[in-house]
Design a protein around this motif. Structure first.
Motif, short mmCIF file in Angstrom:
data_model
loop_
_atom_site.label_atom_id
_atom_site.label_comp_id
_atom_site.label_asym_id
_atom_site.label_seq_id
_atom_site.Cartn_x
_atom_site.Cartn_y
_atom_site.Cartn_z
N ARG A 194 0.83 -1.21 0.00
CA ARG A 194 0.00 0.00 0.00
C ARG A 194 0.87 1.26 0.00
O ARG A 194 0.56 2.24 -0.69
CB ARG A 194 -0.94 -0.01 1.22
CG ARG A 194 -2.03 -1.06 1.15
CD ARG A 194 -3.08 -0.82 2.21
NE ARG A 194 -2.54 -0.94 3.55
CZ ARG A 194 -2.52 -2.06 4.24
NH1 ARG A 194 -2.99 -3.19 3.71
NH2 ARG A 194 -2.03 -2.10 5.47
N ARG A 195 1.95 1.23 0.77
CA ARG A 195 2.83 2.39 0.84
C ARG A 195 3.50 2.64 -0.52
O ARG A 195 3.60 3.78 -0.98
CB ARG A 195 3.89 2.17 1.92
CG ARG A 195 4.85 3.33 2.10
CD ARG A 195 5.88 3.01 3.18
NE ARG A 195 5.25 2.66 4.45
CZ ARG A 195 5.91 2.18 5.50
NH1 ARG A 195 7.21 1.98 5.42
NH2 ARG A 195 5.26 1.90 6.62
N GLU B 39 1.03 4.06 -3.01
CA GLU B 39 0.78 5.47 -2.75
C GLU B 39 1.92 6.33 -3.29
O GLU B 39 1.68 7.41 -3.87
CB GLU B 39 0.60 5.70 -1.25
CG GLU B 39 0.30 7.14 -0.87
CD GLU B 39 0.15 7.34 0.62
OE1 GLU B 39 -0.01 8.50 1.05
OE2 GLU B 39 0.20 6.33 1.37
N GLU B 40 3.15 5.88 -3.13
CA GLU B 40 4.29 6.63 -3.62
C GLU B 40 4.30 6.70 -5.15
O GLU B 40 4.64 7.75 -5.73
CB GLU B 40 5.59 6.01 -3.10
CG GLU B 40 5.78 6.18 -1.61
CD GLU B 40 7.04 5.50 -1.10
OE1 GLU B 40 7.67 4.76 -1.90
OE2 GLU B 40 7.40 5.69 0.08
N ASP C 6 1.68 6.68 -7.00
CA ASP C 6 0.59 7.57 -7.37
C ASP C 6 0.92 9.04 -7.11
O ASP C 6 0.53 9.92 -7.88
CB ASP C 6 -0.69 7.20 -6.62
CG ASP C 6 -1.24 5.83 -7.05
OD1 ASP C 6 -0.90 5.39 -8.17
OD2 ASP C 6 -1.97 5.21 -6.25
N THR C 7 1.62 9.30 -6.01
CA THR C 7 1.82 10.70 -5.59
C THR C 7 3.16 11.29 -6.04
O THR C 7 3.25 12.49 -6.30
CB THR C 7 1.72 10.81 -4.06
OG1 THR C 7 2.67 9.93 -3.45
CG2 THR C 7 0.31 10.44 -3.59
#
Length: 241
Positions: free
Chosen positions: A92-93, A96-97, A99-100
């Motif tokens: 998940r981490r 997220e990275e 994506d961001t």
């Protein structure tokens, strides 16, 4: 995902790799059997040193095997479950990275490939290809940045059962003589013989499957079991005295 051309497919089909892929199962069996052989063995030897009867030793030994199997199995389950939970958190981490901060993650891909000696003009197309395939990009980062492989969802239960069953099978070996010999001082001799033999066989198999020297592994495993039982027997004698 990219496709493999026909020439590569031909070469891959002709080449068969004989890799051992049951490492986790073997590890669980080793954990279960090694503890199963040594702990009840030491317990039985210690009680024999305290002049307990064979029936008492057998009762205590079976109780220990049952408790040990549950404890070891639960430990294996929790360890595998923790490993799976850790993978999910990192997944998940990493998602997220991606994506961001995709540019930073792409730079990390380039850095990883550069560590393998790939030149910038060579890894540029690879980075761009991964950016166009988010799932492949995520899988790449999990494996090559974090060194994590996706765990089998059945792994936790499988590990628990494998360790518990292996512990029971190993634990019953040193108790067998006490089932047939009522005098503990005589039964302990039989227990030593069958357990040392079992430790030698188990140690040899462990060395064979793990790629170590089988004979050395057999001797080392038997020596550890013998030292454990001798220590328990001596302590029981000392306390009794």
């Amino acid at each position: 995902m990219g496709s493999v051309d026909e020439s590569d497919k031909y070469l891959l089909n002709r080449h068969t790799e004989n890799h051992f892929t049951a490492g986790e199962i073997v590890r669980d069996i080793i954990i279960g059997v090694s503890d199963g052989l040594t702990v009840p063995f030491a317990l039985a030897a210690g009680l024999s040193g305290a002049n307990a009867s064979s029936s008492i030793i057998l009762t205590a030994g079976i109780a220990e095997v049952a408790a040990g199997a549950i404890s070891m199995g639960l430990g294996g389950y929790l360890a595998a479950k923790s490993e799976a939970d850790h993978y999910d958190r990192e997944l998940r981490r990493e998602q997220e990275e991606i994506d961001t901060i995709p540019d930073t993650e792409a730079a990390e891909v380039a850095e990883i490939l550069a560590e393998y000696g790939v030149e910038p003009h060579e890894y540029g197309p690879v980075v761009n290809a991964l950016r166009k395939n988010p799932q492949a990009w995520l899988d790449f980062m999990m494996k090559f940045e974090l060194g994590l492989e996706k765990p089998d969802p059945k792994r936790a239960l499988q590990s628990a059962l494998t360790i518990a069953i292996a512990y029971i099978l190993g634990g019953l070996v040193p108790l067998l003589p006490y089932m047939f010999i009522p005098v503990a001082q005589k039964a302990v001799v039989g227990s030593v013989i069958v357990t040392i033999l079992a430790l030698l066989i188990f140690g040899f198999a462990k060395g064979y499957f793990t790629g170590n020297k089988p004979v050395w592994s057999a001797l080392q495993t038997a020596l550890i079991g013998a030292v454990a039982s001798a220590a328990a027997f001596g302590m029981a004698k000392a306390v009794q005295g």
